[in-house]
Design an enzyme around this catalytic site. Structure first.
Site, short mmCIF file in Angstrom:
data_model
loop_
_atom_site.label_atom_id
_atom_site.label_comp_id
_atom_site.label_asym_id
_atom_site.label_seq_id
_atom_site.Cartn_x
_atom_site.Cartn_y
_atom_site.Cartn_z
N ARG A 114 0.81 -1.11 -0.01
CA ARG A 114 -0.22 -0.21 -0.01
C ARG A 114 0.86 1.47 0.19
NH1 ARG A 114 -2.51 -2.82 3.47
NH2 ARG A 114 -4.52 -3.96 2.40
N LYS B 57 -2.41 -0.62 8.27
CA LYS B 57 -3.58 -0.85 8.65
C LYS B 57 -4.23 -2.26 8.72
CE LYS B 57 -7.40 -1.37 4.30
NZ LYS B 57 -7.96 -1.76 3.77
N HIS C 71 -3.21 3.27 -5.64
CA HIS C 71 -3.14 2.26 -5.54
C HIS C 71 -3.22 1.58 -6.64
CE1 HIS C 71 -5.12 -0.10 -2.41
NE2 HIS C 71 -6.12 -1.04 -2.98
N ARG D 97 -0.82 -0.76 -6.84
CA ARG D 97 -0.62 -2.82 -6.24
C ARG D 97 -1.05 -3.49 -6.97
NH1 ARG D 97 -0.94 -4.10 -0.52
NH2 ARG D 97 -3.67 -5.02 -0.48
N HIS E 219 -5.78 -9.83 2.18
CA HIS E 219 -7.25 -9.67 2.02
C HIS E 219 -7.95 -10.66 2.79
CE1 HIS E 219 -6.96 -7.78 -2.12
NE2 HIS E 219 -7.06 -6.70 -1.31
N TYR F 76 -9.59 -6.72 -6.92
CA TYR F 76 -8.11 -6.06 -7.12
C TYR F 76 -7.48 -6.41 -8.92
CZ TYR F 76 -6.63 -3.96 -3.55
OH TYR F 76 -6.11 -3.19 -2.00
#
Length: 192
Positions: free
Chosen positions: A42, A72, A140, A143, A166, A175
């Site tokens: 991230r 996170k 993003h 990633r 995840h 994603y």
């Protein structure tokens, strides 16, 4: 509001690298791109990296792995530094007058703090627009680009789910940015 997309075309990745290397002459931004698309980190974790995280000052060489505690999730990750990442870091490091272990790899103005997420976003978005990409790119996107290209090379989604930390396959699937073109390709290649 549109969903952030990965950079799907290899030519676009090359164009971005060349844009930062030759047109903008920014090894910092080139290195940000290379680490971003090769690490699946991230942006907050990427921007907080220091030279001591990637370079062993005691041994005088780049590390083989970087260990990160994700902001996170609070989970630890160990990421292998591949050739592309090491090449970018080496080029960038050579261009700097001096670096110390605690120096941020991606410093903001003044060099005391890391580049802000907002500024990283502006840099990437401006590059995508200058290169006339079809969709805007963001932090993003880096990633997601890692995931998309790993998936295209045959890496199992379950492995990517673990890499991304995840909690569900549904999130990983989103994603990957799988589009109808990718689905069509499966049908066209399976000629039983």
């Amino acid at each position: 509001m549109s969903t952030t997309q990965p950079i799907r075309k290899s030519e676009d990745i090359t164009a971005l690298k060349n844009y930062f290397l030759y047109e903008k002459r920014s090894l910092r931004n080139y290195t940000l791109l290379c680490l971003g698309i090769n690490s699946a980190l991230r942006i907050s974790d990427l921007l907080s990296l220091t030279w001591g995280d990637v370079y062993s000052f005691a041994n005088g060489r780049f590390r083989n792995h970087v260990s990160v505690t994700e902001r996170k999730t609070g989970k630890g990750r160990r990421i292998a530094l591949n050739k592309s990442m090491k090449k970018a870091l080496e080029l960038y490091k050579k261009s700097l007058p001096e670096v110390a272990e605690e120096t941020f790899i991606f410093p903001g103005r003044g060099g005391k703090k890391p580049l802000s997420r907002c500024q990283a976003y502006r840099i990437l978005r401006a590059a995508g627009r200058a290169l006339h990409f079809e969709t805007d790119i963001s932090c993003h996107s880096l990633r997601k680009t890692f995931g998309y290209h790993a998936w295209k090379k045959g890496i199992q989604p379950a492995v990517l789910m673990d890499i991304f930390n995840h909690s569900s396959y549904r999130i990983t699937k989103r994603y990957l940015g799988i589009e109808q073109d990718d689905i069509d390709q499966v049908f066209l290649e399976i000629n039983l």
